[in-house]
Design a protein around this motif. Structure first.
Motif, mmCIF file in Angstrom:
data_model
loop_
_atom_site.group_PDB
_atom_site.id
_atom_site.type_symbol
_atom_site.label_atom_id
_atom_site.label_comp_id
_atom_site.label_asym_id
_atom_site.label_seq_id
_atom_site.Cartn_x
_atom_site.Cartn_y
_atom_site.Cartn_z
ATOM 1 N N MET A 345 61.067 46.589 33.377
ATOM 2 C CA MET A 345 59.866 47.294 32.932
ATOM 3 C C MET A 345 59.819 48.637 33.645
ATOM 4 O O MET A 345 60.107 48.720 34.848
ATOM 5 N N SER A 346 59.488 49.690 32.903
ATOM 6 C CA SER A 346 59.488 51.041 33.462
ATOM 7 C C SER A 346 58.200 51.752 33.076
ATOM 8 O O SER A 346 57.769 51.689 31.923
ATOM 9 N N VAL A 347 57.589 52.417 34.077
ATOM 10 C CA VAL A 347 56.311 53.111 33.866
ATOM 11 C C VAL A 347 56.442 54.535 34.409
ATOM 12 O O VAL A 347 56.959 54.732 35.514
ATOM 13 N N PRO A 348 55.983 55.550 33.656
ATOM 14 C CA PRO A 348 56.086 56.933 34.138
ATOM 15 C C PRO A 348 55.063 57.225 35.225
ATOM 16 O O PRO A 348 53.957 56.667 35.230
ATOM 17 N N LEU A 349 55.439 58.098 36.153
ATOM 18 C CA LEU A 349 54.529 58.600 37.172
ATOM 19 C C LEU A 349 54.131 60.009 36.762
ATOM 20 O O LEU A 349 54.940 60.936 36.826
ATOM 21 N N LEU A 350 52.889 60.154 36.304
ATOM 22 C CA LEU A 350 52.428 61.414 35.734
ATOM 23 C C LEU A 350 51.409 62.069 36.649
ATOM 24 O O LEU A 350 50.559 61.404 37.238
ATOM 25 N N GLY A 357 58.024 61.300 38.238
ATOM 26 C CA GLY A 357 58.906 60.203 38.601
ATOM 27 C C GLY A 357 58.722 59.026 37.672
ATOM 28 O O GLY A 357 57.943 59.071 36.712
ATOM 29 N N VAL A 358 59.449 57.951 37.967
ATOM 30 C CA VAL A 358 59.396 56.719 37.179
ATOM 31 C C VAL A 358 59.512 55.555 38.148
ATOM 32 O O VAL A 358 60.239 55.632 39.144
ATOM 33 N N ILE A 359 58.798 54.473 37.868
ATOM 34 C CA ILE A 359 58.910 53.260 38.670
ATOM 35 C C ILE A 359 59.401 52.122 37.784
ATOM 36 O O ILE A 359 58.884 51.924 36.687
ATOM 37 N N ASN A 360 60.427 51.410 38.258
ATOM 38 C CA ASN A 360 61.028 50.310 37.518
ATOM 39 C C ASN A 360 60.799 49.001 38.258
ATOM 40 O O ASN A 360 61.005 48.932 39.470
ATOM 41 N N ALA A 361 60.400 47.960 37.530
ATOM 42 C CA ALA A 361 60.328 46.597 38.061
ATOM 43 C C ALA A 361 61.318 45.752 37.277
ATOM 44 O O ALA A 361 61.353 45.817 36.039
ATOM 45 N N SER A 362 62.146 44.968 37.980
ATOM 46 C CA SER A 362 63.224 44.242 37.307
ATOM 47 C C SER A 362 63.385 42.841 37.871
ATOM 48 O O SER A 362 62.974 42.548 38.998
ATOM 49 N N GLU A 363 64.010 41.999 37.050
ATOM 50 C CA GLU A 363 64.425 40.662 37.463
ATOM 51 C C GLU A 363 65.943 40.635 37.601
ATOM 52 O O GLU A 363 66.655 41.199 36.759
ATOM 53 N N THR A 364 66.430 39.992 38.649
ATOM 54 C CA THR A 364 67.875 39.923 38.877
ATOM 55 C C THR A 364 68.471 38.616 38.370
ATOM 56 O O THR A 364 69.640 38.334 38.641
ATOM 57 N N SER A 365 67.687 37.829 37.668
ATOM 58 C CA SER A 365 68.191 36.592 37.071
ATOM 59 C C SER A 365 67.473 36.380 35.738
ATOM 60 O O SER A 365 66.350 36.854 35.543
ATOM 61 N N PRO A 366 68.104 35.667 34.805
ATOM 62 C CA PRO A 366 67.490 35.485 33.486
ATOM 63 C C PRO A 366 66.354 34.483 33.523
ATOM 64 O O PRO A 366 66.211 33.709 34.465
ATOM 65 N N GLY A 367 65.527 34.516 32.472
ATOM 66 C CA GLY A 367 64.490 33.506 32.319
ATOM 67 C C GLY A 367 63.085 34.034 32.246
ATOM 68 O O GLY A 367 62.200 33.351 31.750
ATOM 69 N N ARG A 368 62.839 35.252 32.737
ATOM 70 C CA ARG A 368 61.475 35.769 32.756
ATOM 71 C C ARG A 368 61.349 36.970 31.836
ATOM 72 O O ARG A 368 62.304 37.719 31.639
ATOM 73 N N THR A 369 60.168 37.165 31.287
ATOM 74 C CA THR A 369 59.832 38.395 30.583
ATOM 75 C C THR A 369 58.537 38.944 31.172
ATOM 76 O O THR A 369 57.669 38.183 31.586
#
Length: 516
Positions: A345-350, A357-369
């Motif tokens: 998931m990515s959100v702009p910093l305005l 800038g941009v901030i990214n939140a991620s999962e390092t394993s499958p299974g979640r949305t």
């Protein structure tokens, strides 16, 4: 009634009262409005069915009801164990936002199986009841139908334990995970050991578990952008503490990213800043592990072009984006193929409508949305991070400009003085300071005092004209003791934020202007 039945009756009665009280609290607080709150409500309702079925069975034994009624309530009690197993499994999946792919299929298949098995209770028993019922109602062997139900229930209890272990860190709530996993272990023991079934431990401990879960929901889980709760206040306090610490920008953003990672319950958070109108650069990356062992540190400094990858798309559109699996997404950036990124998931910093800038939140394993709620949480925190980046950039620009100006002032051959609107000396470069020490010592003179040191009154008259007529620029030549003839230029400087006019005075030897 036997001692075990008396214990089961007393413990399940108390547990039923606790569970009903927790359901009432959850409904009155409208906690069921979130996905996790709804899953928790379903779990509590399944516990009510289990506890009620257990109590009905014991009451039918105590009242000496016909065997058909006793056997029916016993069958319902065992089938209720399957329902508790399913709703506990579903609660963990919702708490970790893992309702995706195989986990989702398994959960829906279990619900379908339970619905399909329920009609069989009218025709088949789950246990091999004797012709004359004894004191151990639930301590008999399974029938074929009962073995199928017990097998499915065991399968989902094992899945629950696997999910608790697999998503422990992602759920980030020991109270919830331990409660569900502990109850699953008790249910497994009851299914496998006939003497334990008569004690009714799963129903009794379910009341304690429901109390733990609602406490968890009240104190930890109810993180909603529209209802500020304890966790929001805790995160806000931590962010405030971070902002009061004087530290480099990458460290500040890394600490903020860690708080965001904890709030969103994701595996990693990456912060990128705009280094041009077409490029982003990773400035901070956290994965929740020790600072000395953070594999994401290797991506700090990497750059992304506009339109490339998820962050590049957000830079291009200025809108948040989410993907369920970054690696199979057709817009992924090959520069990050070395990282295990799935849901992202990515959100702009305005700031003032411009991207910083941009901030990214991620999962390092499958299974979640990621959900809309997760995105809203990032969007609520994004402005604070944008202000921090802009403030740091402004401070850096100010420091650079100040250092450059100071270098120019120190090396110029012109004496420069700045007086404010009332004639007080505000600044003087090194050459001007040498003149001032020659004439005034340590005293900081006013503009009139400084002009009065000249051998004539031209400078003083020019100051009066500037004050009265606001002449833009005046130039004159006068003579100062020990320095001889000087060329003086007087120029007003308008200060925008006050609207007042300061006075810039430039002095140089008149000989420097004479033609060679």
């Amino acid at each position: 009634m036997t001692a075990s039945q008396i214990f089961a009756f007393a413990s399940n009665s108390l547990a039923l009262i606790l569970t009903l009280g927790m359901i009432q609290w959850l409904v009155l607080r409208r906690g069921w409005r979130t996905a996790t709150g709804w899953a928790l409500l379903q779990f509590l309702l399944s516990l009510v069915v289990l506890q009620s079925a257990r109590l009905l069975m014991l009451v039918s034994v105590l009242a000496d009801y016909p065997p058909m009624i006793v056997e029916g309530t016993a069958n319902l009690t065992l089938m209720s164990l399957f329902g508790v197993a399913l709703t506990g499994f579903s609660l963990l999946l919702h708490a970790g936002n893992t309702m995706k792919a195989a986990w989702q299929v398994a959960n829906r298949a279990g619900v379908t199986g339970l619905i399909a098995l329920l009609p069989g209770l009218w025709y088949f028993d789950l246990l091999q009841f004797p012709a004359a019922l004894d004191d151990s109602i639930l301590g008999h062997a399974y029938t074929t139908y009962g073995s199928v139900v017990a097998g499915l229930c065991t399968f989902y209890l094992i899945l629950t334990l696997i999910a608790a272990w697999r998503f422990w860190r992602q759920i980030d709530a020991p109270t919830l995970v331990v409660g569900v996993a502990g109850l699953a272990l008790i249910q497994l023991a009851e299914l496998g050991l006939a003497p334990l079934r008569d004690l009714g431990l799963s129903g009794a401990l379910g009341g304690l578990a429901s109390l733990m879960f609602v406490y968890f929901f009240m104190a930890q889980w109810e993180i909603d952008p529209y209802t500020s709760q304890a966790s929001w206040l805790t995160i806000a306090r931590r962010i405030a503490d971070i902002l009061t610490i004087n530290q480099p920008l990458p460290d500040t953003l890394a600490h903020l990213a860690e708080q965001i990672r904890h709030l969103v319950r994701c595996d990693s958070v990456v912060v990128l800043i705009a280094i041009s109108t077409e490029r982003l650069e990773v400035i901070a990356a956290v994965d929740g592990g020790p600072a000395t062992d953070n594999p994401l540190k290797s991506i700090v400094g990497r750059q992304i072009r506009q339109g490339e990858g998820l962050a590049g798309r957000v830079m291009q559109t200025l809108y948040p984006m989410r993907v369920d699996n970054y690696h199979i997404w057709n817009g992924h950036s090959p520069d990050f193929d070395d990282l295990p990124i799935y849901a992202s998931m990515s959100v702009p910093l305005l700031f003032d409508g411009s991207l910083v800038g941009v901030i990214n939140a991620s999962e390092t394993s499958p299974g979640r949305t990621f959900t809309d709620r997760d995105q809203r949480m990032l969007e609520l925190l994004a402005p604070q991070m944008a202000v921090i980046i802009v403030t740091n950039q402004l401070n850096a620009d100010l420091y650079t400009t100040s250092a450059y100006l100071q270098a120019v002032l120190e090396h110029t051959t012109v004496a420069l003085l700045i007086f404010d609107a009332v004639g007080l000396l505000r600044q003087a470069n090194p050459l001007a300071q040498r003149y001032l020490r020659l004439w005034f010592g340590d005293h900081r003179p006013s503009a009139i005092e400084f002009a009065a040191q000249a051998d004539d009154t031209q400078f003083t008259e020019a100051l009066v004209q500037w004050a009265v007529r606001s002449r833009p620029v005046q130039m004159l030549e006068t003579t100062y003791p020990s320095l001889g003839p000087l060329h003086i230029e007087i120029q007003p400087i308008v200060t925008e934020h006050t609207g007042q006019s300061d006075l810039l005075v430039l002095m140089r030897p008149a000989s420097d202007l004479s033609p060679e």
